[in-house]
Design an enzyme around this catalytic site. Sequence first.
Site, PDB file in Angstrom:
ATOM      1  N   SER A 159      73.244   0.907  86.131  1.00 33.72           N
ATOM      2  CA  SER A 159      74.194   0.266  87.040  1.00 33.72           C
ATOM      3  C   SER A 159      73.480  -0.861  87.800  1.00 33.72           C
ATOM      4  O   SER A 159      72.995  -1.798  87.188  1.00 33.72           O
ATOM      5  CB  SER A 159      74.804   1.311  87.966  1.00 33.72           C
ATOM      6  OG  SER A 159      75.929   0.808  88.636  1.00 33.72           O
ATOM      7  N   ASP A 286      84.454   2.252  81.154  1.00 27.68           N
ATOM      8  CA  ASP A 286      83.767   2.306  82.447  1.00 27.68           C
ATOM      9  C   ASP A 286      84.714   1.822  83.542  1.00 27.68           C
ATOM     10  O   ASP A 286      85.200   0.686  83.500  1.00 27.68           O
ATOM     11  CB  ASP A 286      82.523   1.410  82.394  1.00 27.68           C
ATOM     12  CG  ASP A 286      81.603   1.600  83.591  1.00 27.68           C
ATOM     13  OD1 ASP A 286      82.100   1.682  84.726  1.00 27.68           O
ATOM     14  OD2 ASP A 286      80.379   1.640  83.382  1.00 27.68           O
ATOM     15  N   HIS A 315      81.067   5.647  83.674  1.00 21.66           N
ATOM     16  CA  HIS A 315      80.002   4.901  84.340  1.00 21.66           C
ATOM     17  C   HIS A 315      78.795   5.805  84.505  1.00 21.66           C
ATOM     18  O   HIS A 315      78.840   6.804  85.230  1.00 21.66           O
ATOM     19  CB  HIS A 315      80.474   4.401  85.708  1.00 21.66           C
ATOM     20  CG  HIS A 315      79.507   3.453  86.357  1.00 21.66           C
ATOM     21  ND1 HIS A 315      79.362   2.147  85.955  1.00 21.66           N
ATOM     22  CD2 HIS A 315      78.607   3.633  87.362  1.00 21.66           C
ATOM     23  CE1 HIS A 315      78.440   1.548  86.689  1.00 21.66           C
ATOM     24  NE2 HIS A 315      77.962   2.436  87.541  1.00 21.66           N
TER      25      HIS A 315
END
Length: 341
Positions: A159, A286, A315
């Site tokens: 991320s 996601d 995610h």
Amino acid sequence: MFSNIRENSLLSSCFDNDIRMPIIQNNKYRPPFYLFNQHVETIVPSALRKVKGVNYRRERIETRDDDFLDIDWIQNDNSRLIIASHGLEGSSDRPYILGIAKLFSQNNWDVLAWNCRSCSGEMNKKEFLYHHGFTQDVEEVVQKARFHNYKEIVLIGFSMGGSLTLKYVGENSNNLYPEIKAAMAVSVPCNLSSSSKMLALKKNKFYQNRFMRKLDLKLRAKNEQFPGLLEIKPWKDFNSFHEFDTHYSAKIFGFKDAQDFYDNVQCYPYLKDINIPTLILNALNDPMLTGDCYPKNIAEQNQNISLELTKYGGHVGFLQKKSPYTYAEERAFEFFNNKVS
């Protein structure tokens, strides 16, 4: 242990022959049946997954601007090192970092998992925290790693940590240290403006509110540390990250507004310059990614980048049936072992 790698990999033969496939549509990865939508795929690994048996050695390093970073080592005198970067308001103790640390440390790699400023359990000393493009701290960590004379270093980020990783190798493409052989980013918001719009959608506000709630606590603590630094507003007063970042992040780091902040700190403009083997693994479902977060055009133009798109994964999810490791972790192990000796 690695049966899932053999079952799920679409690229093992291609990498073995050093054939580049810039965009990979991975239709083989499937989550366990009980992860029935993108939100469950995202939340369950974050909230419920436990990774045991990881024993870090913590070291505090001083930064060049008179702050500190806490880094966590697993060292077994290997010549190869993986540096792992966590996501927004994460830490080296998040399950996705622990999974990487366990898998690699048990298979002839040393591990360095580092914590962004304020993310190791103690507030940092400077007026600011960190952001998606704060690569000066990646440099601090890499410099510390190079002190140990590793022959080969690879970088992985999840991320926000993926954004830091990609921006770092892109902006330093002309003077990247020769020890750094490859990079990987998982569930990375390559375009922050696009990602902030996704988080503002009603169906995804759970994630946005969770991030803002956690950052709100830190910003209040920072304002106590430096009285009058910020105009504190309740996090619920912000309808989007764009508003939140305009009020806080842009001002703290000297940008006009959130858009100016996003344009200058995101990794997207630097992807074209990456010149080491780099894998971006993003799930098409996601809840935090859209648009240029899936940089297909750049992957088609830059043969150093492979963009792997899975139908599922959420995610930073990618849980697998009958495996202690996620698909992302096993994919990283495969990718990096094919890129270093």
